[in-house]
Design a protein around this motif. Sequence first.
Motif, PDB file in Angstrom:
ATOM      1  N   ARG A 138       0.969  -1.332   0.022  1.00 44.62           N
ATOM      2  CA  ARG A 138      -0.001   0.089   0.076  1.00 44.62           C
ATOM      3  C   ARG A 138       0.926   1.418  -0.051  1.00 44.62           C
ATOM      4  O   ARG A 138       0.195   2.225  -0.418  1.00 44.62           O
ATOM      5  CB  ARG A 138      -0.922   0.061   1.230  1.00 44.62           C
ATOM      6  N   ASN A 139       2.040   1.195   0.294  1.00 46.45           N
ATOM      7  CA  ASN A 139       2.713   2.405   0.472  1.00 46.45           C
ATOM      8  C   ASN A 139       3.500   2.911  -1.035  1.00 46.45           C
ATOM      9  O   ASN A 139       3.863   2.171  -1.504  1.00 46.45           O
ATOM     10  CB  ASN A 139       4.072   2.047   1.441  1.00 46.45           C
ATOM     11  N   ASN A 140       3.116   4.000  -1.308  1.00 45.27           N
ATOM     12  CA  ASN A 140       3.724   4.688  -2.565  1.00 45.27           C
ATOM     13  C   ASN A 140       4.687   5.866  -2.382  1.00 45.27           C
ATOM     14  O   ASN A 140       5.130   6.518  -3.440  1.00 45.27           O
ATOM     15  CB  ASN A 140       2.526   5.124  -3.371  1.00 45.27           C
ATOM     16  N   LYS A 141       5.405   6.010  -1.308  1.00 46.70           N
ATOM     17  CA  LYS A 141       6.475   6.922  -1.212  1.00 46.70           C
ATOM     18  C   LYS A 141       7.629   6.445  -0.545  1.00 46.70           C
ATOM     19  O   LYS A 141       7.508   5.468   0.421  1.00 46.70           O
ATOM     20  CB  LYS A 141       5.739   8.090  -0.475  1.00 46.70           C
ATOM     21  N   PRO A 142       8.708   6.744  -0.764  1.00 47.03           N
ATOM     22  CA  PRO A 142       9.827   6.446  -0.268  1.00 47.03           C
ATOM     23  C   PRO A 142      10.177   6.825   1.233  1.00 47.03           C
ATOM     24  O   PRO A 142       9.471   8.027   1.491  1.00 47.03           O
ATOM     25  CB  PRO A 142      11.065   6.809  -1.021  1.00 47.03           C
ATOM     26  N   TYR A 143      10.656   6.215   2.040  1.00 45.82           N
ATOM     27  CA  TYR A 143      10.921   6.761   3.381  1.00 45.82           C
ATOM     28  C   TYR A 143      12.349   6.263   3.986  1.00 45.82           C
ATOM     29  O   TYR A 143      12.908   5.309   3.337  1.00 45.82           O
ATOM     30  CB  TYR A 143       9.749   6.545   4.368  1.00 45.82           C
ATOM     31  N   VAL A 144      12.754   6.925   5.051  1.00 48.08           N
ATOM     32  CA  VAL A 144      14.180   6.398   5.575  1.00 48.08           C
ATOM     33  C   VAL A 144      13.676   5.497   6.782  1.00 48.08           C
ATOM     34  O   VAL A 144      13.076   5.648   7.661  1.00 48.08           O
ATOM     35  CB  VAL A 144      14.831   7.827   6.009  1.00 48.08           C
ATOM     36  N   ARG A 145      14.723   4.521   6.662  1.00 49.16           N
ATOM     37  CA  ARG A 145      14.361   3.655   7.971  1.00 49.16           C
ATOM     38  C   ARG A 145      15.892   3.310   8.385  1.00 49.16           C
ATOM     39  O   ARG A 145      16.976   3.339   7.631  1.00 49.16           O
ATOM     40  CB  ARG A 145      13.811   2.080   7.329  1.00 49.16           C
ATOM     41  N   THR A 146      15.972   3.442   9.945  1.00 49.93           N
ATOM     42  CA  THR A 146      17.379   3.001  10.364  1.00 49.93           C
ATOM     43  C   THR A 146      17.132   1.548  10.859  1.00 49.93           C
ATOM     44  O   THR A 146      16.341   1.144  11.729  1.00 49.93           O
ATOM     45  CB  THR A 146      17.448   3.765  11.429  1.00 49.93           C
ATOM     46  N   ILE A 147      18.208   0.874  10.346  1.00 46.80           N
ATOM     47  CA  ILE A 147      18.251  -0.595  10.722  1.00 46.80           C
ATOM     48  C   ILE A 147      19.381  -1.072  11.120  1.00 46.80           C
ATOM     49  O   ILE A 147      20.518  -0.294  11.218  1.00 46.80           O
ATOM     50  CB  ILE A 147      17.929  -1.301   9.362  1.00 46.80           C
ATOM     51  N   LYS A 148      19.516  -1.903  12.141  1.00 48.59           N
ATOM     52  CA  LYS A 148      20.718  -2.542  12.822  1.00 48.59           C
ATOM     53  C   LYS A 148      21.545  -3.470  11.713  1.00 48.59           C
ATOM     54  O   LYS A 148      20.833  -4.329  11.009  1.00 48.59           O
ATOM     55  CB  LYS A 148      20.408  -3.476  13.913  1.00 48.59           C
ATOM     56  N   SER A 149      22.793  -3.158  11.434  1.00 45.97           N
ATOM     57  CA  SER A 149      23.485  -3.869  10.544  1.00 45.97           C
ATOM     58  C   SER A 149      23.674  -5.441  10.878  1.00 45.97           C
ATOM     59  O   SER A 149      23.332  -5.974  12.066  1.00 45.97           O
ATOM     60  CB  SER A 149      24.945  -3.582  10.618  1.00 45.97           C
ATOM     61  N   LYS A 150      23.875  -5.935   9.771  1.00 50.72           N
ATOM     62  CA  LYS A 150      23.550  -7.618   9.609  1.00 50.72           C
ATOM     63  C   LYS A 150      25.189  -8.169   9.660  1.00 50.72           C
ATOM     64  O   LYS A 150      26.099  -7.798   9.141  1.00 50.72           O
ATOM     65  CB  LYS A 150      23.056  -8.241   8.479  1.00 50.72           C
ATOM     66  N   LYS A 151      25.192  -9.369  10.526  1.00 51.29           N
ATOM     67  CA  LYS A 151      26.677  -9.935  10.920  1.00 51.29           C
ATOM     68  C   LYS A 151      26.771 -10.895   9.755  1.00 51.29           C
ATOM     69  O   LYS A 151      27.843 -11.378   9.307  1.00 51.29           O
ATOM     70  CB  LYS A 151      26.894 -10.670  12.261  1.00 51.29           C
ATOM     71  N   SER A 152      25.638 -11.734   9.458  1.00 48.72           N
ATOM     72  CA  SER A 152      25.473 -12.991   8.624  1.00 48.72           C
ATOM     73  C   SER A 152      25.266 -12.635   7.209  1.00 48.72           C
ATOM     74  O   SER A 152      24.581 -11.645   6.842  1.00 48.72           O
ATOM     75  CB  SER A 152      24.570 -13.820   8.961  1.00 48.72           C
ATOM     76  N   SER A 153      26.239 -13.281   6.339  1.00 44.23           N
ATOM     77  CA  SER A 153      25.894 -12.740   4.803  1.00 44.23           C
ATOM     78  C   SER A 153      24.861 -13.799   4.318  1.00 44.23           C
ATOM     79  O   SER A 153      24.417 -13.535   3.157  1.00 44.23           O
ATOM     80  CB  SER A 153      27.280 -13.160   3.842  1.00 44.23           C
ATOM     81  N   ASN A 154      24.113 -14.449   5.260  1.00 40.00           N
ATOM     82  CA  ASN A 154      23.121 -15.241   4.567  1.00 40.00           C
ATOM     83  C   ASN A 154      21.912 -14.402   4.480  1.00 40.00           C
ATOM     84  O   ASN A 154      20.701 -14.993   3.819  1.00 40.00           O
ATOM     85  CB  ASN A 154      22.788 -16.392   5.750  1.00 40.00           C
ATOM     86  N   TYR A 155      21.759 -13.116   4.703  1.00 41.06           N
ATOM     87  CA  TYR A 155      20.678 -12.378   4.732  1.00 41.06           C
ATOM     88  C   TYR A 155      21.254 -11.320   3.653  1.00 41.06           C
ATOM     89  O   TYR A 155      22.047 -10.616   3.712  1.00 41.06           O
ATOM     90  CB  TYR A 155      20.334 -11.711   6.039  1.00 41.06           C
ATOM     91  N   THR A 156      20.354 -10.982   2.738  1.00 35.96           N
ATOM     92  CA  THR A 156      20.630 -10.033   1.467  1.00 35.96           C
ATOM     93  C   THR A 156      20.565  -8.729   2.279  1.00 35.96           C
ATOM     94  O   THR A 156      19.885  -8.150   3.136  1.00 35.96           O
ATOM     95  CB  THR A 156      19.349  -9.985   0.636  1.00 35.96           C
ATOM     96  N   ALA A 157      21.585  -7.777   1.509  1.00 41.07           N
ATOM     97  CA  ALA A 157      21.541  -6.547   1.930  1.00 41.07           C
ATOM     98  C   ALA A 157      20.394  -5.560   1.267  1.00 41.07           C
ATOM     99  O   ALA A 157      20.248  -4.410   1.662  1.00 41.07           O
ATOM    100  CB  ALA A 157      22.855  -5.802   1.277  1.00 41.07           C
ATOM    101  N   ASP A 158      19.354  -6.237   0.487  1.00 34.99           N
ATOM    102  CA  ASP A 158      18.491  -5.604   0.004  1.00 34.99           C
ATOM    103  C   ASP A 158      17.205  -5.537   0.909  1.00 34.99           C
ATOM    104  O   ASP A 158      16.192  -5.136   0.748  1.00 34.99           O
ATOM    105  CB  ASP A 158      17.866  -6.309  -1.460  1.00 34.99           C
TER     106      ASP A 158
END
Length: 583
Positions: free
Chosen positions: A191-211
């Motif tokens: 439902r969202n049609n506008k970009p927004y800024v999200r602050t996430i905690k970095s990932k240690k494992s490369s098993n999770y995509t950077a996307d």
Amino acid sequence: MSFTEKDEKNGVLIQETEQSYDLTPNGEILIEPTEEDWKNLKEVADDIPYSAYLVILIEFCERFTYYGLTGPFQNYIQNPDPGSYPAELPGAMGKGQQTATALTTFFQFWCYITPIFGAMVADQFWGKYKTILVFSIIYFIGLIILTLTSIPAAISSGATFPGFIVAIIIIGLGTGGIKANVSPLVAEQYRNNKPYVRTIKSKKSSNYTADEGDVHPSVYDSNVERVIVSPQATYQKLFNMFYWGINCGSLAAIATVVLEKQIGFWPAFLLPTCVFIPCIAIVLCGKSKYVMNPPRGSIFAETFKVIRLSTKYGLEGCKPSNMINENPELAAKLTWDDIFVDELRRTFKACAVFCWFPIYWLCYSQMTNNLVSMAATMQTGDVPNDIMQNINPLTLVIFIPIVDRVFYPGLRRMGIHFRPMARITTGFCFAALSMAYSAGIQAYIYTQPPFYDHPTGNGKNDVSAALIVPAYVLVAISEIFASITGLEYAYKKAPEKMKSLVMAMFLFTSCVGSILGFALVSVAVDPKLKWMYAGVAIAMGVCAPIFYIIHGKNDKTDYAEDAIAREKQQEVITDYEVEKIAA
């Protein structure tokens, strides 16, 4: 306004900021990115709603059925009944390659013109959900007719050909009602049609995509990262998943062509008929889960009125805010708003993009008819010739996750924004390469014994069918960039209440491609086939750079145009602002 917010559920920290923001219906605060953010922050996709996966599952079942049926079609029409099974070259009607190519091309044509009718029914009368449900039942009736007229008794009595014609007309009608509405329905779940800024905690494992913006708590470390969650990246991911589901379903043709060769055509058609039953069940059972936009009964009348008035006042003059100065009496009668006119302008630009797709679909369609017949003139061992076309969906099933999870995010991390026009142009180039390769292989087949340049109908030349594999792989790669992007572009650029119709207009380009295919039936014979492939390759190769020269500038306004919307608590970006951003 300044605030501090924390979202524990998604691991999101929204820090104190002076930036502008929006509120979602559930109260979530979405911080709008600044120009500096766009330059420095990584762009990622949002979470995909659960209901979208249900719609993808519907499409999987329908595509399993569709491709399970069409996989054996060329042999079913072209070759005579072998009398017993297993058969080296199964068949039923014995109508020859030209008739088989003509009928399969007609079926593709029919399946891509009926979505216009299905879209009009959905957008103006029933809505997408009811339209999908009703046309699924019509589809199922056609499946029953096809299966019953493929049994040995029907083949021997001559009922197969008329039964086949009736069945494909009914199935094509059912396909139109589903195909025009299922891809807009899956996109509407987000439902969202506008970009927004999200602050996430970095990932240690490369098993999770950077996307991904959603991160499992077990892979958090002490560092945080600010990213831009954009609808464009999310729709790109969503349509990649949707297309992946399509091609998982299309692998059904592997099973049906084996059944066709080993047992006959009736079990080959019975399997997809049975798989279609869960499709109807998922539509019914998931009703309470789907996000559904109601139809707007006057949408087509309003569109035609805007087009008619634009000949006198121009599109900008058709806006009520401008018409009130030009013709106050007429302005009082207008039933649309300014945003609707901006949406239509955006749609007209998208339709200009669609006009280039028929040549692409002409390339694509070769793999379901003429390339199947090419494989029949090559050494395939114990493998059915029409199983070769399944290399295409198999390639897509493997490569779509790689492109979605590695290639696109990798480009975004490097600051390269691979926008729609660039992706479509790349797809066109791969399609041209596929046809050029096919021309080369066909020319090579004609140089080999024992039948040289007249193998069709006589037997197999001494050429391995493995040589045809790269042609299917190249077409598959072209689909990732051209076909998937076309679906995404059609949805994003359509007015809110015309999603199905604009999607149907995009699908209609495949219908036009089928018409072009009809024009080539006369040269789909030995020894002219190599020139047919070469001509199609040249046409696509010439179109690709011209397309980008004309439409490449659309990538500059892609984000701004997508923000044209009708929402509460949201500033609307008008077409004038889009042009200003482009400048």
